[in-house]
Design an enzyme around this catalytic site. Structure first.
Site: not given
Lengths: 272, 272
Positions: B95-97
């Site tokens: 998700a690379k949040r």
């Protein structure tokens, strides 16, 4: 929405306020919780109350994704509601995405076609190919994280390169080499260090800056305008908690309107 | 899942393969498109075919969010399917949040409680308070972007500070000061620069590294193992397109199994 249209909305409404829709079922008034979609009902009331004083809305996607499928449904209903009833509002999906090229292209289609928002916040860590796929959509905007308003901004964003340029300045400068310009790219610059806005203006004099950190996070609107405003305003100032949670009773929408109006009136005094 | 459990799965299956579920309706076999949920049916077949050769699955959320509500439904069904049928698989939400503290906390709850995945990828640009909220969940993992496999990794990740440390090394070092350790944090390190893995091992000798870039992106598995493997494997190597799109006919699942098996056999030869 084009830059001219955005500027014209700002001057007409004498406001550059963005209301952050960080809607949390733990914080919204209790009487809404018995409704079928409390998050949407809360947003609808907040939007109706604050629309005269705002030029943009910014749902932070974490608050919707956090509630699973139902949350995503509330988000889509909120976006539809704004578009249908307030088509002059600039809608920002605060998603802070950043991924490799083919994935960034998917995100871009998701936000600009599926959700049909005007802008999406993007994180710069993965560089050019994580950002450029968002630039090819007419009237749509990338809002690139430059200098954020949180404590952790200290950790990496100020690290200087051998020439003494901090990382956030490297981000600004590189973005201009990627086809980013004042008509398709804005930057997130936190209000908590308003004096840095002057330095940022030396690199991106004409660009709009999205400024969080007013209100709950303690930034000063006067300082933001002093250091960051340009001849076409160039600022979208966000306030979330201080407006949407101004009151937790059945009076919440009226209280939100009052807060938004107070900010708008202060903003009006800074606009030429 | 604990580090010991993960290592034990790796040794039992003689594999450290993660299959990336980057499922795109434009790329899946045509005969699936007439089904009610083609994305889920595709994933289900890929998972059944590759599970004997893999120890992890990694859906990239962009591919699901890109299809709106229906896409999110396909994602949830896929996660449920893996948990129920293959409880020993490590599930990574790619998700690379990265967001401010209170928002990061919401994302953490969303991924670890709502979706109940084992790990989530997180971007470091916003620093400590954007990462630490993910660290407080038993048996759950942060996978922090360090050195990514895309071209844009060049833009910022190699920028040196005045002491000559590149940004990705600053990220590794800082993360250890935030309560990150080999039992709750992994790092994304692209396979396209396998020799950098030695340098990374000087900072995080014991940590697992999630390595994308094998297959379609051209990285070499032999080099990744040579430079990056530690005494407890310490590697999860991801392959997406080369496995899931190995064949575009009704034979796709069998072809995916063959590709996964070939990678697993090569992996087995590198494991002690």
């Amino acid at each position: 929405m084009t830059r001219e249209e955005l500027y014209s909305n700002i001057m007409r409404k004498r406001s550059f306020l963005c209301v952050g829709l960080d809607t949390d079922t733990k914080k919204i008034p209790a009487h809404l919780l018995k409704l079928d979609d409390p998050v949407f009902e809360f947003n609808k009331a907040i939007i109706d109350a604050t629309a005269p004083f705002a030029i943009a809305y910014k749902p932070n996607l974490a608050f919707y994704e956090g509630a699973g499928l139902k949350g995503i449904q509330s988000l889509y209903k909120t976006l539809d509601y704004i578009r249908k009833n307030y088509p002059d509002q600039f809608i920002i999906a605060d998603a802070k995405r950043g991924d490799i090229g083919n994935t960034a292209a998917l995100y871009a289609r998701s936000f600009f076609e599926e959700m049909d928002v005007d802008a999406v916040t993007v994180a710069p860590y993965m560089g050019q190919d994580s950002v450029t796929p968002f630039l090819g959509f007419d009237g749509k905007w990338v809002i690139l994280l430059a200098l954020t308003s949180n404590k952790g901004a200290q950790d990496f964003q100020y690290i200087q390169d051998p020439e003494g340029r901090p990382l956030f300045k490297n981000v600004l400068e590189h973005s201009l080499e990627w086809g980013g310009n004042a008509d398709n790219m804005m930057y997130v610059v936190g209000a908590t260090r308003a004096e840095m806005l002057s330095e940022i203006r030396t690199v991106v004099p004409d660009s709009f800056l999205l400024v969080p950190g007013i209100g709950a996070q303690g930034g000063s609107l006067a300082d933001v305008c002093k250091y960051g405003m340009n001849s076409k305003c160039g600022l979208i100032v966000n306030s979330s908690r201080a407006i949407i949670y101004a009151d937790s009773t059945e009076n919440f929408a009226k209280a939100a309107a009052e807060q938004a109006k107070a900010v708008q009136q202060e903003m009006s005094s800074y606009l030429k």
